[in-house]
Design an enzyme around this catalytic site. Structure first.
Site, PDB file in Angstrom:
ATOM      1  N   TRP A   6       1.417  -5.139   9.319  1.00 45.76           N
ATOM      2  CA  TRP A   6       0.318  -3.892   9.296  1.00 45.76           C
ATOM      3  C   TRP A   6      -0.860  -3.865   9.866  1.00 45.76           C
ATOM      4  O   TRP A   6      -1.419  -3.027  10.413  1.00 45.76           O
ATOM      5  CB  TRP A   6       0.222  -3.341   7.629  1.00 45.76           C
ATOM      6  CG  TRP A   6       1.564  -2.937   7.237  1.00 45.76           C
ATOM      7  CD1 TRP A   6       2.294  -3.398   6.276  1.00 45.76           C
ATOM      8  CD2 TRP A   6       1.972  -1.700   7.358  1.00 45.76           C
ATOM      9  NE1 TRP A   6       3.344  -3.078   5.886  1.00 45.76           N
ATOM     10  CE2 TRP A   6       3.122  -1.857   6.623  1.00 45.76           C
ATOM     11  CE3 TRP A   6       1.723  -0.694   8.279  1.00 45.76           C
ATOM     12  CZ2 TRP A   6       4.163  -0.790   6.729  1.00 45.76           C
ATOM     13  CZ3 TRP A   6       2.558   0.536   8.088  1.00 45.76           C
ATOM     14  CH2 TRP A   6       3.837   0.581   7.450  1.00 45.76           C
ATOM     15  N   ASP A  76      -7.732  -2.730   4.193  1.00 47.96           N
ATOM     16  CA  ASP A  76      -6.361  -2.220   3.703  1.00 47.96           C
ATOM     17  C   ASP A  76      -6.059  -2.956   2.605  1.00 47.96           C
ATOM     18  O   ASP A  76      -5.546  -3.851   2.809  1.00 47.96           O
ATOM     19  CB  ASP A  76      -5.608  -2.063   4.981  1.00 47.96           C
ATOM     20  CG  ASP A  76      -4.234  -1.528   4.532  1.00 47.96           C
ATOM     21  OD1 ASP A  76      -3.928  -1.145   3.322  1.00 47.96           O
ATOM     22  OD2 ASP A  76      -3.337  -1.237   5.336  1.00 47.96           O
ATOM     23  N   LYS A 100       2.397   1.598  -4.093  1.00 46.64           N
ATOM     24  CA  LYS A 100       2.773   0.059  -4.598  1.00 46.64           C
ATOM     25  C   LYS A 100       2.404  -0.094  -5.984  1.00 46.64           C
ATOM     26  O   LYS A 100       3.294  -0.311  -6.862  1.00 46.64           O
ATOM     27  CB  LYS A 100       1.984  -0.948  -3.693  1.00 46.64           C
ATOM     28  CG  LYS A 100       2.580  -0.929  -2.191  1.00 46.64           C
ATOM     29  CD  LYS A 100       3.919  -1.087  -2.073  1.00 46.64           C
ATOM     30  CE  LYS A 100       4.018  -1.171  -0.430  1.00 46.64           C
ATOM     31  NZ  LYS A 100       3.932  -0.165   0.379  1.00 46.64           N
TER      32      LYS A 100
HETATM   33  C1  PLP Z   1      -0.489  -2.936   3.878  1.00 51.67           C
HETATM   34  C2  PLP Z   1      -0.043  -1.629   4.261  1.00 51.67           C
HETATM   35  N1  PLP Z   1      -0.871  -0.779   4.954  1.00 51.67           N
HETATM   36  C3  PLP Z   1      -0.386   0.356   5.301  1.00 51.67           C
HETATM   37  C4  PLP Z   1       1.008   0.788   5.170  1.00 51.67           C
HETATM   38  C5  PLP Z   1       1.484   2.177   5.522  1.00 51.67           C
HETATM   39  O1  PLP Z   1       1.425   3.140   4.496  1.00 51.67           O
HETATM   40  P1  PLP Z   1       1.857   4.603   4.366  1.00 51.67           P
HETATM   41  O2  PLP Z   1       3.370   4.665   4.642  1.00 51.67           O
HETATM   42  O3  PLP Z   1       1.509   5.151   3.126  1.00 51.67           O
HETATM   43  O4  PLP Z   1       0.993   5.190   5.750  1.00 51.67           O
HETATM   44  C6  PLP Z   1       1.762   0.046   4.378  1.00 51.67           C
HETATM   45  C7  PLP Z   1       3.230   0.578   4.007  1.00 51.67           C
HETATM   46  O5  PLP Z   1       3.790  -0.221   3.331  1.00 51.67           O
HETATM   47  C8  PLP Z   1       1.256  -1.006   3.527  1.00 51.67           C
HETATM   48  O6  PLP Z   1       1.931  -2.081   3.046  1.00 51.67           O
END
Ligand code: PLP
Length: 269
Positions: A6, A76, A100
């Protein structure tokens, strides 16, 4: 900070906006480790330092506060916000999607320090300025009211039924410790991915030393009612997610299953 799947995505897209300097690179270590504060060069001259507190795919958690005083910290926390008590004060901007630990997909929580609301962003359309959302009390465009409502119910459950973040953190710590213990005690069968110092409480990632056994093990788990333990498509192997909604009983059932599987693998030789 490049610590996994990520953060790699974040860096890729940040490059559309301007130059990016990688302050810490976990690629050579196969994303098994997390940075310590002392490992990072000074980042005060940067517009901000960004990291992902819990790398959901690799199961690697950053537990130290990164960046010396004066650094603008953007984090994040999508996969660990409200999984345990944590201080928000040192951060300039925290963001987390809901799906989550907080509620259904469709809501994103943003916590921003007031001092950043007055930064001029005339180049951005109003909807992309945090100030707009603060001034309109998150009602500038039509919000996803049902997802927000369910998030409220989850927050009430967390406070009133679970007993708050301290209690939630203890439950999450016990669940993760139980699964990691099985992996450590059966290290001839399982290979835990994350370095012990960087182990995530939310996502336990591991492999079978004999990788041919992975698909049959996932199938047997499903027959036993244990679903969703396949690793992320980018990494393979196995990944157990232990978000707030996963009970200690569920973690125990999975731990017992993995213990039985290890014994069976040894018998098969
Ligand atoms: C740490 C993290 N950041 C960002 C995301 C992306 O999230 P989204 O699909 O809601 O944009 C995820 C998806 O699992 C994630 O685990």
């Amino acid at each position: 900070v490049l610590s996994g799947y990520w953060s790699h995505k974040s860096i890729t897209y940040a490059r559309h906006e301007g130059p990016v300097r990688i302050a810490w690179d976990g690629r050579d270590g196969n994303y098994r480790c997390a940075p310590r504060a002392a490992d990072l060069p000074a980042a005060r001259s940067a517009a901000y330092l960004h990291w992902v507190s819990n790398e959901t795919v690799e199961g690697v958690a950053v537990s130290e506060l990164l960046g010396e005083g004066g650094t603008t910290r953007v984090v994040d926390m999508s996969s660990d916000l409200l999984s345990r008590p944590m201080s928000i004060a040192p951060f300039d901007l925290v963001y987390a999607h809901a799906q989550k630990n907080l509620g259904p997909a469709g809501v994103t929580v943003v916590i921003i320090h007031r001092r950043h609301l007055d930064e001029p962003h005339d180049e951005l359309p109003p909807i992309l300025r945090y100030r707009t959302h603060v001034e309109h009390r998150s009602n500038y465009n039509t919000p996803p009211v049902f997802a927000i409502y369910v998030t409220m119910l989850v927050l009430r459950w967390l406070r009133e039924t679970v007993g708050g973040l301290h209690a939630m953190g203890e439950i999450n710590r016990r669940k993760a410790a139980r699964i990691y213990r099985v992996l450590d005690e059966n290290a001839d069968v399982y290979d835990a991915h994350a370095d012990p110092a960087a182990r995530s409480l939310m996502n336990v990632t591991f492999r079978l030393r004999s990788s041919a056994g992975t698909a049959p093990l996932i199938a047997r788990a499903e027959q036993a009612g244990l679903v969703g333990i396949a690793g992320h498509r980018s990494l393979g192997g196995l990944r157990v997610s232990l978000y707030n909604a996963v009970t200690e009983e569920s973690a125990e059932a999975l731990a017992a299953f993995l213990e039985a599987e290890a014994h069976a693998a040894r018998r098969r030789g």
